[in-house]
Design a protein around this motif. Structure first.
Motif, PDB file in Angstrom:
ATOM      1  N   PHE A  47      -4.621 -43.056  12.754  1.00  0.00           N
ATOM      2  CA  PHE A  47      -3.675 -42.016  12.363  1.00  0.00           C
ATOM      3  C   PHE A  47      -3.843 -41.732  10.870  1.00  0.00           C
ATOM      4  N   ARG A  48      -3.858 -40.461  10.525  1.00  0.00           N
ATOM      5  CA  ARG A  48      -3.927 -40.065   9.123  1.00  0.00           C
ATOM      6  C   ARG A  48      -2.958 -38.905   8.898  1.00  0.00           C
ATOM      7  N   GLU A  49      -2.510 -38.736   7.655  1.00  0.00           N
ATOM      8  CA  GLU A  49      -1.654 -37.606   7.321  1.00  0.00           C
ATOM      9  C   GLU A  49      -2.528 -36.389   7.052  1.00  0.00           C
ATOM     10  N   SER A  50      -2.297 -35.336   7.810  1.00  0.00           N
ATOM     11  CA  SER A  50      -3.158 -34.161   7.706  1.00  0.00           C
ATOM     12  C   SER A  50      -2.462 -32.971   8.347  1.00  0.00           C
ATOM     13  N   ARG A  51      -2.668 -31.793   7.786  1.00  0.00           N
ATOM     14  CA  ARG A  51      -2.097 -30.564   8.325  1.00  0.00           C
ATOM     15  C   ARG A  51      -3.200 -29.638   8.806  1.00  0.00           C
ATOM     16  N   PHE A  52      -2.894 -28.892   9.868  1.00  0.00           N
ATOM     17  CA  PHE A  52      -3.763 -27.795  10.281  1.00  0.00           C
ATOM     18  C   PHE A  52      -3.180 -26.496   9.739  1.00  0.00           C
ATOM     19  N   ARG A  53      -4.044 -25.623   9.259  1.00  0.00           N
ATOM     20  CA  ARG A  53      -3.575 -24.313   8.835  1.00  0.00           C
ATOM     21  C   ARG A  53      -4.672 -23.281   9.039  1.00  0.00           C
ATOM     22  N   ARG A  54      -4.208 -22.079   9.310  1.00  0.00           N
ATOM     23  CA  ARG A  54      -5.136 -20.951   9.394  1.00  0.00           C
ATOM     24  C   ARG A  54      -5.332 -20.435   7.978  1.00  0.00           C
TER      25      ARG A  54
ATOM     26  N   LEU B 146     -16.370 -18.217  15.164  1.00  0.00           N
ATOM     27  CA  LEU B 146     -15.555 -17.531  14.164  1.00  0.00           C
ATOM     28  C   LEU B 146     -14.579 -18.540  13.578  1.00  0.00           C
ATOM     29  N   LEU B 147     -14.624 -18.705  12.256  1.00  0.00           N
ATOM     30  CA  LEU B 147     -13.810 -19.713  11.575  1.00  0.00           C
ATOM     31  C   LEU B 147     -12.338 -19.285  11.570  1.00  0.00           C
ATOM     32  N   ILE B 148     -11.450 -20.181  12.014  1.00  0.00           N
ATOM     33  CA  ILE B 148     -10.022 -19.840  12.058  1.00  0.00           C
ATOM     34  C   ILE B 148      -9.163 -20.728  11.171  1.00  0.00           C
TER      35      ILE B 148
END
Length: 565
Positions: free
Chosen positions: A160-167, A504-506
């Protein structure tokens, strides 16, 4: 006791505390387990080998890099079932997860520049920072491990790691050769892929124009929907043909990029003028010394350098004047309008892809047709030029097959079949599969990375409190510390080493909202997106590009560059 003695005693205690402090193993592991990843994420908990704190006189942190996983046991159906069970469990215990990636970590061998230690397969789960304690992560990790064991994957680790996904959100110049003094400034205003774009209504949200498509006489630019239609807008179909609303106009490069470019040109002119003054002083000094064989030789060399600087200054000042004159008005930034964009959706079709794309109808008057090259990536904007020359870069992408393009333009033709992204045909020296990828984005320019053989689960938390979950193609940077993408790169087309459109990069994932470089980049397969576009626009195809391997003559005789596409 005097005031001075109290101060001295307090300082002694403070110094003693500072020098005696040693971080606990847990503290050190949390902050350094993922050392080497671009965003430096925090480790919450992991199952596997005990993390060792470096000790000794020459103790140093060992950087990790992420390595793709290609494993036939991880058939798509097996991983989708297993991964779905993992995220369903995480949801059931209210873990705010963001990504589930299947990776290996690679560490260098001490005192060796070539040997590396390849770690076991890890199911690496990102969670929203500060949302999960170590104790709860430990409990969740063992539960996830139990799911893996039920599928007979005993040796796979959980982390587990602290990480966010964002566009990622944040007429043109002709291409010029790399020896031209304006080369490093032309990028934002040329038609090479990686165009920095934004909608005129929401210029703080910017991204990248991905690839040119055509249908009859119409030329379209493909990008991600969230680049040109802000998240605050209703997530419904945008169809300009049937809409009664004003068109959503798209600008390039945007005022911020433009003013930054103008300032960079001014800085370069000032630097050149300083060099010119230095050479003039050197000539005056030689003149005072009188004529000798040595001074005459120096004088010839310095005069040559001085003439070169004067030529460069003249070209740069002319270029600056033309750019300011032709691009200072906002209306000149407009290159087209949004034609069509479906709502952003997740888990679409049997491959569970996310749908996030928009078509921009380009203004044909902004295209300089005789010089329009079509779909090309400018390798001259390579983000790590200090580590690798452009020629080495192209050799890395196309070994032993193509001549180095003298105009640094990497042409794109064809599409990578979706299944080939995770089951590539290429093999390295050890016989392991790999797929090498390249993109040119607004923020990180041209970068190289490697695609992963196992798709990642991605969870996005929306403003209205709902969530979206999808399977995404994952891409890792080429070497330690290097990110394949960053904010502003959304909408970039990603191509393989043969010049075929791959994805396509999102978006991407990183530690904090303020930490920009992506540890892992996510993209949607291009073949699938093209199928979705054709369902609405049957005649759409990739804009024709000159045959790969041919050398396009650079526009040496054309100066200043025409301010159109």
């Amino acid at each position: 006791m005097s005031k001075s003695n109290i101060t001295e005693e307090s300082n002694d205690h403070l110094l003693q505390a500072i020098y005696s402090y040693r971080p606990t193993d847990v503290d050190y592991e949390s902050n350094n387990y993922y050392y080497g990843l671009p965003s430096k994420p925090i480790s919450v908990f992991h199952i596997g080998a005990t993390f060792q704190m470096p000790t000794g006189f020459e103790a140093y942190r060992v950087p990790k890099t992420i390595m793709p996983v290609f494993d036939d046991k991880f058939a798509a159906a097996v991983w989708e079932d297993m991964g779905t069970q993992i995220y369903n469990y995480l949801d059931s215990v209210a873990v705010k997860w963001t990504t589930i990636d299947v990776v290996r970590f690679v560490e260098p061998v001490k005192y060796s520049r070539l040997k590396k230690i390849v770690g076991p397969i890890v199911v690496c789960i990102g969670v929203i920072p500060k949302s999960l304690s170590r104790e709860l992560a430990q409990e969740a990790a063992h539960a996830c491990k139990g799911i893996l064991v039920s599928f007979d994957f005993d040796s796979i680790e959980i982390a587990f790691r602290e990480s966010r996904f964002r566009r990622y959100t944040r007429t043109l110049l002709d291409h010029v050769p790399s020896e031209d003094p304006t080369f490093s400034f032309c990028g934002p205003l040329t038609a090479a892929l990686g165009l920095p774009i934004a909608s005129i209504e929401a210029q703080v949200v910017a991204g990248t124009g991905g690839i040119y498509l055509s249908a009859g006489n119409n030329i379209y630019l493909l990008t991600a929907r969230h680049v040109v239609l802000p998240r605050e807008d209703p997530n419904i179909v945008y169809d300009h043909i049937q809409s009664t609303q004003d068109a959503v106009q798209v600008i390039l490069p945007g005022p911020a990029v433009f003013h930054g470019m103008v300032q960079s040109i001014a800085n370069e002119i000032n630097n050149r003028k300083r060099m010119k003054s230095m050479y003039e002083r050197q000539l005056d000094e030689l003149q005072r010394k009188g004529n000798t064989d040595d001074t005459e030789k120096s004088r010839v060399n310095i005069e040559s350098f001085l003439q070169e600087e004067e030529t460069m200054i003249k070209k740069l000042e002319e270029f600056q004047s033309n750019v300011i004159q032709d691009w200072i008005q906002e209306k000149n930034f407009i290159i087209g309008h949004v034609l069509y964009a479906p709502p952003i959706r997740a888990n679409e079709g049997p491959k569970r892809n996310s749908e996030d794309w928009a078509l921009i109808d380009l203004d044909r008057s902004k295209i300089n047709w005789p010089k329009f090259r079509g779909n090309v990536i400018d390798t001259g904007t390579f983000h790590f030029q200090s580590k690798m020359t452009t020629k080495e870069f192209v050799s890395l992408m196309r070994p032993h097959k193509y001549k180095y393009p003298q105009d640094h333009l990497f042409s794109i033709q064809g599409v990578v079949p979706e299944d080939e992204l995770t089951r590539p045909k290429n093999r390295d020296k050890a016989g392991q599969p790999y797929i090498k990828l390249i993109k040119n984005g607004r923020r990180t320019k041209t970068t190289v990375g490697y695609g992963n053989g196992i798709k990642s689960f991605v969870r996005e938390y929306l403003l209205d409190g709902t969530e979206r979950t999808s399977l995404e193609f994952a891409i890792f940077g080429r070497e330690k510390y290097s990110a394949f993408s960053d904010r502003g790169d959304s909408g970039s087309v990603i191509v393989d080493s043969e010049g075929r459109a791959a994805a396509l990069l999102i978006g991407g994932c990183s530690y904090e909202e303020t930490s920009f470089p992506a540890d892992i980049t996510y993209a949607t397969p291009f073949e699938w997106i093209l199928e979705r576009i054709k369902a609405k626009f049957p005649d759409v195809q990739l804009y024709p590009t000159e045959e790969m391997g041919t050398l396009i003559s650079p526009c040496i005789d054309h100066y200043p560059c025409t301010l159109v596409l």
